[in-house]
Design an enzyme around this catalytic site. Structure first.
Site, short mmCIF file in Angstrom:
data_model
loop_
_atom_site.label_atom_id
_atom_site.label_comp_id
_atom_site.label_asym_id
_atom_site.label_seq_id
_atom_site.Cartn_x
_atom_site.Cartn_y
_atom_site.Cartn_z
N ASP A 1 -20.58 23.38 35.43
CA ASP A 1 -21.44 23.67 36.57
C ASP A 1 -21.09 25.03 37.16
OD1 ASP A 1 -22.83 21.25 36.33
OD2 ASP A 1 -21.32 20.18 37.49
N LYS B 1 -21.10 19.55 29.23
CA LYS B 1 -22.41 19.32 29.83
C LYS B 1 -22.97 20.63 30.35
CE LYS B 1 -23.50 17.59 33.99
NZ LYS B 1 -24.32 16.99 35.04
N ASP C 1 -28.14 18.37 30.17
CA ASP C 1 -28.52 17.47 31.27
C ASP C 1 -29.59 18.12 32.13
OD1 ASP C 1 -28.51 15.35 33.07
OD2 ASP C 1 -26.77 16.11 34.18
N LEU C 2 -30.82 18.14 31.61
CA LEU C 2 -31.93 18.75 32.36
C LEU C 2 -32.85 17.69 32.94
CD1 LEU C 2 -32.73 21.84 30.08
CD2 LEU C 2 -31.28 21.71 32.12
N LYS C 3 -32.54 16.43 32.70
CA LYS C 3 -33.26 15.30 33.32
C LYS C 3 -34.78 15.49 33.26
CE LYS C 3 -29.48 14.08 36.48
NZ LYS C 3 -28.51 15.19 36.29
N TYR C 4 -35.28 15.56 32.05
CA TYR C 4 -36.73 15.76 31.88
C TYR C 4 -37.53 14.62 32.52
CZ TYR C 4 -35.35 19.10 28.20
OH TYR C 4 -34.81 20.13 27.49
N HIS C 5 -38.61 15.00 33.18
CA HIS C 5 -39.49 14.02 33.83
C HIS C 5 -40.87 14.67 33.96
CE1 HIS C 5 -39.93 10.90 37.36
NE2 HIS C 5 -40.99 10.93 36.57
N ASP C 6 -41.77 14.35 33.03
CA ASP C 6 -43.10 14.99 33.04
C ASP C 6 -44.01 14.10 32.21
OD1 ASP C 6 -45.23 16.98 33.02
OD2 ASP C 6 -43.68 18.47 33.43
N PRO D 1 -45.74 12.52 28.92
CA PRO D 1 -45.05 12.27 27.65
C PRO D 1 -45.09 13.44 26.68
CG PRO D 1 -46.25 10.31 28.33
CD PRO D 1 -46.61 11.40 29.31
N THR E 1 -45.36 16.65 27.17
CA THR E 1 -44.51 17.77 27.60
C THR E 1 -43.04 17.43 27.38
OG1 THR E 1 -46.16 18.44 29.21
CG2 THR E 1 -43.93 19.22 29.59
N THR F 1 -26.56 9.18 41.66
CA THR F 1 -25.45 8.67 42.48
C THR F 1 -25.55 9.15 43.93
OG1 THR F 1 -24.08 10.50 41.77
CG2 THR F 1 -23.84 8.44 40.56
N ARG G 1 -13.12 10.60 39.36
CA ARG G 1 -12.02 11.36 39.95
C ARG G 1 -10.69 10.77 39.50
NH1 ARG G 1 -15.23 14.49 40.35
NH2 ARG G 1 -16.07 15.65 42.10
N GLY H 1 -16.44 17.25 36.27
CA GLY H 1 -16.67 18.67 36.52
C GLY H 1 -15.48 19.31 37.20
N ARG H 2 -15.61 19.47 38.49
CA ARG H 2 -14.64 20.28 39.25
C ARG H 2 -13.18 19.88 39.10
NH1 ARG H 2 -18.38 19.54 44.30
NH2 ARG H 2 -18.69 17.65 43.06
O1 C5P Z 1 -18.25 16.17 40.89
P1 C5P Z 1 -18.10 16.78 39.53
O2 C5P Z 1 -17.84 18.25 39.59
O3 C5P Z 1 -17.12 16.04 38.64
O4 C5P Z 1 -19.53 16.58 38.88
C1 C5P Z 1 -19.77 16.65 37.52
C2 C5P Z 1 -21.19 16.30 37.24
O5 C5P Z 1 -21.43 14.94 37.57
C3 C5P Z 1 -22.19 17.13 38.01
O6 C5P Z 1 -22.78 18.00 37.07
C4 C5P Z 1 -23.17 16.18 38.58
O7 C5P Z 1 -24.39 16.28 37.87
C5 C5P Z 1 -22.61 14.82 38.31
N1 C5P Z 1 -22.28 14.03 39.51
C6 C5P Z 1 -23.07 12.97 39.86
N2 C5P Z 1 -22.75 12.18 40.91
C7 C5P Z 1 -21.67 12.41 41.65
C8 C5P Z 1 -20.84 13.48 41.31
C9 C5P Z 1 -21.19 14.28 40.23
O8 C5P Z 1 -24.07 12.74 39.19
N3 C5P Z 1 -21.37 11.61 42.66
#
Ligand code: C5P
Length: 255
Positions: free
Chosen positions: A35, A57, A84-89, A91, A93, A143, A204, A233-234
């Protein structure tokens, strides 16, 4: 007609998560979220993580900033890419976008399960035609949403009900798995079985400062709940030593 159970995941390692097979490489279960806003920053993370992860990702931030070349470069360097572009359009497309994603060489991608069975089927068929090993995941309930948010957009059930309903729809429409929080993973496994992928974000490390965030779980908790893959991610990408942070996640997955 929708496909009948059981659902198969071509090329997926999801079965290795099953209690009967505990010897799999935990790196198959870890997805590191890139990210960031530049390809250079992404490459720096990938280099720092080294051999501790196989799959990265690429989400809407990096893709919007850098375009498909960042995906091509990751694939060319031997990494697996979860687009992870979460397509929603409509069918047609979505099917066309899935075809293009397959041409980029991605291993996994997401579509919104709320896009309807027709859209999900179009996505799954398009993926299958281009690459039988491509894992198509239906995103259930983000989430970030709670029941109040769901009601405002017209969903009447609880988060759990919606996750179950959308998971069943995604799987019956040919998807290879779903994305949901680890909180709902166990009920999805209990109701729908083990023969599909469950990818869970919001993970986490045990004892971390973020552990009290809403709908956040530890790696071991996510795997125990039935996740086949965790997205982190982070906690890895912003760590002083991303490789060490990734190894700590692998140890927790193994625990
Ligand atoms: O929070 P973190 O940096 O680990 O996030 C990683 C990925 O998880 C993000 O790209 C985000 O799309 C997803 N995420 C999520 N719901 C959360 C936290 C992160 O969908 N509560």
């Amino acid at each position: 007609m929708e496909a009948a159970l059981p659902y198969r995941i071509p090329g997926s390692d999801h079965r290795e998560n099953h209690p009967q097979n505990q010897n799999s490489d935990p790196r198959q279960k870890l997805i590191v979220a890139l990210d960031v806003s530049t390809a250079a920053a992404a490459q720096k993370i990938v280099a720092a993580v080294g051999d501790s992860a196989f799959t990265y990702k690429v989400g809407m931030q990096l893709y919007t900033a850098e375009g498909p070349q960042v995906v091509r470069d990751l694939v060319a360097s031997g990494r697996r890419v979860f687009l992870d572009l979460k397509y929603h359009d409509i069918p047609h497309t979505v099917a066309s976008a899935v075809h293009e994603a397959a041409q980029l060489g991605v291993s996994m991608l997401t579509v919104h399960a709320a896009g309807s069975g027709k859209m999900l089927r179009a996505a799954a068929d398009s993926a299958r035609a281009a690459n039988p090993d491509l894992i198509v995941l239906g995103v259930t309930v983000l989430t970030s949403l709670d029941e109040h948010d769901l009601e405002k957009v017209g969903f009447r059930g609880t988060v759990r009900d919606e996750v179950l309903r959308l998971s069943a729809l995604a799987l019956a429409s040919g998807c290879n798995g779903i994305v949901t929080s680890a909180r709902e993973a166990s009920v999805v496994r209990a109701e729908l079985g083990h023969d599909f992928a469950i990818v869970t974000p919001g993970v986490r490390p045990a004892g971390s400062a973020h552990a009290d965030q809403m709908r956040v779980v530890t790696p071991a908790g996510a795997i125990a709940a039935g996740a086949s893959h965790i997205v982190v991610g982070r906690p890895i990408t912003e760590a002083d030593d991303p490789a060490a942070a990734a190894r700590a996640f692998l140890d927790e997955i193994n625990s």
